[in-house]
Design a protein around this motif. Structure first.
Motif, PDB file in Angstrom:
ATOM      1  N   ASP A  87     -18.383  26.258 -38.068  1.00  0.00           N
ATOM      2  CA  ASP A  87     -17.877  25.100 -37.326  1.00  0.00           C
ATOM      3  C   ASP A  87     -16.548  25.390 -36.637  1.00  0.00           C
ATOM      4  O   ASP A  87     -16.101  24.608 -35.790  1.00  0.00           O
ATOM      5  N   SER A  88     -15.906  26.508 -37.008  1.00  0.00           N
ATOM      6  CA  SER A  88     -14.593  26.827 -36.440  1.00  0.00           C
ATOM      7  C   SER A  88     -14.693  27.424 -35.041  1.00  0.00           C
ATOM      8  O   SER A  88     -13.688  27.526 -34.342  1.00  0.00           O
ATOM      9  N   VAL A  89     -15.893  27.853 -34.646  1.00  0.00           N
ATOM     10  CA  VAL A  89     -16.064  28.521 -33.356  1.00  0.00           C
ATOM     11  C   VAL A  89     -17.096  27.769 -32.531  1.00  0.00           C
ATOM     12  O   VAL A  89     -18.206  27.506 -32.991  1.00  0.00           O
ATOM     13  N   LYS A  90     -16.722  27.432 -31.325  1.00  0.00           N
ATOM     14  CA  LYS A  90     -17.621  26.757 -30.404  1.00  0.00           C
ATOM     15  C   LYS A  90     -17.933  27.697 -29.247  1.00  0.00           C
ATOM     16  O   LYS A  90     -17.032  28.159 -28.545  1.00  0.00           O
ATOM     17  N   VAL A  91     -19.222  27.993 -29.067  1.00  0.00           N
ATOM     18  CA  VAL A  91     -19.652  28.900 -28.003  1.00  0.00           C
ATOM     19  C   VAL A  91     -20.130  28.077 -26.817  1.00  0.00           C
ATOM     20  O   VAL A  91     -20.936  27.152 -26.970  1.00  0.00           O
ATOM     21  N   SER A  99     -17.991  31.854 -23.461  1.00  0.00           N
ATOM     22  CA  SER A  99     -16.685  31.864 -24.116  1.00  0.00           C
ATOM     23  C   SER A  99     -16.843  31.383 -25.547  1.00  0.00           C
ATOM     24  O   SER A  99     -17.773  30.637 -25.871  1.00  0.00           O
ATOM     25  N   SER A 100     -15.943  31.830 -26.401  1.00  0.00           N
ATOM     26  CA  SER A 100     -15.896  31.352 -27.783  1.00  0.00           C
ATOM     27  C   SER A 100     -14.518  30.738 -28.021  1.00  0.00           C
ATOM     28  O   SER A 100     -13.489  31.385 -27.812  1.00  0.00           O
ATOM     29  N   ARG A 101     -14.524  29.486 -28.430  1.00  0.00           N
ATOM     30  CA  ARG A 101     -13.277  28.753 -28.666  1.00  0.00           C
ATOM     31  C   ARG A 101     -13.064  28.649 -30.172  1.00  0.00           C
ATOM     32  O   ARG A 101     -13.857  28.033 -30.891  1.00  0.00           O
ATOM     33  N   ILE A 102     -11.990  29.274 -30.644  1.00  0.00           N
ATOM     34  CA  ILE A 102     -11.718  29.364 -32.075  1.00  0.00           C
ATOM     35  C   ILE A 102     -10.639  28.354 -32.440  1.00  0.00           C
ATOM     36  O   ILE A 102      -9.545  28.356 -31.864  1.00  0.00           O
ATOM     37  N   GLY A 103     -10.955  27.491 -33.374  1.00  0.00           N
ATOM     38  CA  GLY A 103      -9.982  26.504 -33.824  1.00  0.00           C
ATOM     39  C   GLY A 103     -10.235  26.122 -35.266  1.00  0.00           C
ATOM     40  O   GLY A 103     -11.353  25.761 -35.632  1.00  0.00           O
ATOM     41  N   ALA A 104      -9.211  26.223 -36.106  1.00  0.00           N
ATOM     42  CA  ALA A 104      -9.364  25.894 -37.524  1.00  0.00           C
ATOM     43  C   ALA A 104      -8.035  25.381 -38.063  1.00  0.00           C
ATOM     44  O   ALA A 104      -6.958  25.769 -37.588  1.00  0.00           O
ATOM     45  N   ASN A 105      -8.108  24.512 -39.047  1.00  0.00           N
ATOM     46  CA  ASN A 105      -6.909  23.946 -39.657  1.00  0.00           C
ATOM     47  C   ASN A 105      -6.377  24.916 -40.714  1.00  0.00           C
ATOM     48  O   ASN A 105      -6.514  24.702 -41.915  1.00  0.00           O
ATOM     49  N   LEU A 106      -5.793  26.011 -40.228  1.00  0.00           N
ATOM     50  CA  LEU A 106      -5.259  27.042 -41.115  1.00  0.00           C
ATOM     51  C   LEU A 106      -3.787  27.266 -40.808  1.00  0.00           C
ATOM     52  O   LEU A 106      -3.353  27.147 -39.659  1.00  0.00           O
ATOM     53  N   MET A 107      -3.029  27.596 -41.843  1.00  0.00           N
ATOM     54  CA  MET A 107      -1.605  27.864 -41.686  1.00  0.00           C
ATOM     55  C   MET A 107      -1.343  29.357 -41.882  1.00  0.00           C
ATOM     56  O   MET A 107      -1.973  30.021 -42.708  1.00  0.00           O
ATOM     57  N   ILE A 108      -0.395  29.859 -41.082  1.00  0.00           N
ATOM     58  CA  ILE A 108       0.050  31.244 -41.221  1.00  0.00           C
ATOM     59  C   ILE A 108       1.414  31.207 -41.899  1.00  0.00           C
ATOM     60  O   ILE A 108       2.356  30.589 -41.389  1.00  0.00           O
TER      61      ILE A 108
END
Length: 534
Positions: A87-91, A99-108
């Motif tokens: 679910d983190s990647v939308k093609v 294109s691949s759109r990468i989005g996730a609720n992650l902290m660095i």
């Protein structure tokens, strides 16, 4: 009052000093580094592995930003690894681009980094421009909205493929098998960035194979009988020649070739040797440049079904049969009338690749309606039982009479399969790593196989009383078997001469092509003869 002002001044000064830092931390983005590894498959598609590293140089934690990567063609079977989920990647596909759109609720974490990996298959990036010459469009890392601090791109080719021309950034690695380029400070761009490479190969080392259409019918006859029928249309869009088809399902050992002009009981069973189907067994020849074929094969669903309470639960592989890209791909569940199917019965799986590991779960319940359709009167059951018993008795007498001959045929089939496996292992070896000692090992293994087979065959034939026709076929088999042994010996000799420097590469490739083709034709003829004898 003055005292209060004096007490507030340090606090105001502290806020003034920290405010710009907070704003800077809020606006700061991590640095993005990309490691892209690309492998060219001998059927003309690219296997892409992206390793993305987000580096946080800030003393504060940063949220993973949304990143979009663009590609000059359709991405197929894009896969992600933890900590990302699907679910983190939308093609998105737009014409020939994707294109691949990468989005996730992650902290660095502060002063740390986060690494994520992506895998995908890319097609339509290789086209023939001459005899055994191809132009390859290499997708370079690019994003329409994010600057990439650095990108390292590597590309590797199958055996006997050479890079003729490439941009000056690409350098050959120390091992001599991988080309790489290091790119820095890649600015955002709306169009995907690419590099053009010119490569060449041999007639049998590279082509562009397309599966224009695959229709997979899963036919459920009973709770214990499930058969898959695959109808495929293949086209060779490259300039090379295909002599075999790589099978993506490693669990298959054989398939049955179905033809409308042959009764079902006489359909031909084709073994899968070294993970490949011999095209000569399918079409009595090779698939040459520009040619198109359509065929249907069947096989049982391998170890993916469970039965409980008259309900069969299937795990049907979504992966295509052949190790190639499939443009149009449909899956149909064919269950008996009176059964209840839980799950999809018709699926459009177009744009699939061998990278897919997904399975389709379907449950079929065999109820009373199905059972009644197969119910028989008591008298009929008694007749059937008597008939089956009589047939079993006749079959057992016949098998006992012919058992030595069947044993001999099985012995010869196993010996042929073992020799073909060795030949396939030899073909899979990379020439730059192959040593003469390995050739000697293969030769010794073949010698042992043939010696054991000859000894056992002599023992079996001493028990046989053959009619003239069978005797004639055995004589023909002996002649074909000797021709197979001679051709295999000549193939090993060609490898020795090449590795010792006595044979130039071009001459070796011609001998390799001729001998490999002869071995396939001989093996197919031998199998046809053994089938006729049985």
């Amino acid at each position: 009052m003055a005292k209060k002002i004096c007490l507030l001044m340090p606090l105001i000064l502290l806020c003034a000093l920290t405010l710009p830092l907070s704003v800077e931390a809020a606006d700061q983005q991590p640095l993005v580094y990309v490691k892209r590894d690309i492998i060219l498959n001998s059927y003309g598609y690219l296997l892409l592995n992206d390793t993305l590293t987000f580096v946080n140089t800030s003393p504060n934690p940063l949220r993973l930003p949304t990143l979009t990567l663009t590609y000059p063609t359709t991405t197929i079977d894009l896969q992600v690894q933890p900590p990302l989920s699907e679910d983190s990647v939308k093609v998105e596909r737009l014409g020939n681009l994707s294109s691949s759109r990468i989005g996730a609720n992650l902290m660095i974490a502060a002063s740390s980094n986060l690494t994520i990996t992506l895998r995908a298959v890319l097609g339509d990036l290789l086209k023939p421009v001459g005899e055994n010459m191809y132009e390859m469009i290499l997708p370079l890392p690019s994003s329409p909205d994010t600057q990439l601090a650095e990108a390292v791109v590597t590309v590797s080719f199958p055996t006997d493929i050479n890079l003729v021309n490439a941009p000056e950034e690409f350098k050959l690695s120390e091992g001599g098998s991988v080309w790489s380029a290091e790119l820095k400070d890649i600015q955002p761009t709306a169009e995907p960035r690419t590099a053009k490479l010119l490569i060449n190969g041999t007639d049998y080392s590279l082509t562009v194979l397309k599966v224009e259409r695959e229709e997979r019918v899963v036919k459920i006859t009973s709770p214990t009988e499930v058969t898959i029928f695959d109808t495929l249309t293949l086209v060779n869009e490259g300039s090379g020649t295909l002599s075999y088809l790589k099978v993506s399902d490693k669990g298959l050992s054989s398939v049955t070739l179905l033809r409308g002009d042959i009764p079902l009981r006489d359909q031909k069973v084709i073994p899968i040797i070294g993970g490949s189907l011999d095209l000569y067994s399918l079409i009595k020849g090779n698939l040459k440049a520009g040619e198109r074929i359509t065929f249907t094969i069947s096989y049982t669903l391998p170890e993916r079904a469970t039965v409980s309470d008259n309900t069969i639960t299937l795990k049907i592989p979504q992966k295509p049969l052949i190790d190639a890209l499939v443009t149009k791909y449909y899956l149909i569940i064919d269950a008996p009338q009176g059964c209840k199917v839980e799950g999809p019965t018709l699926l459009d799986l177009s744009y699939s690749s061998p990278l897919s590991n997904k399975e389709i779960n379907v449950s079929v319940r065999f109820g009373a309606a199905w059972a009644s359709a197969y119910a028989f009167p008591a008298a009929t059951l008694i007749f059937l039982a008597s008939f089956i018993a009589l047939s079993a008795y006749v079959a057992s007498r016949k098998e006992a009479k012919e058992h030595p001959l069947l044993e001999l045929i099985k012995l010869y089939e196993n010996a042929l399969n073992s020799q073909e496996t060795i030949a396939d292992e030899l073909a899979a070896e990379r020439l730059e790593r192959l040593q003469i000692q390995k050739i000697d090992l293969f030769a010794q293994q073949i010698k042992e196989i043939r010696a054991k087979t000859s000894l056992k065959a002599s023992q079996i034939r001493s028990k046989l009383t053959l009619d003239p026709k069978t005797e004639e076929m055995l004589t023909e088999f002996t002649s074909l078997d000797k021709a197979y042994e001679r051709t295999l010996t000549e193939l090993l000799a060609a490898y020795r001469n090449y590795l010792s420097g006595k044979l130039k590469r071009e001459a070796f490739q011609k001998v390799l092509s001729d001998k490999s083709s002869s071995l396939r034709k001989l093996a197919s003829t031998i199998r046809d003869l053994l089938d006729e004898m049985s």
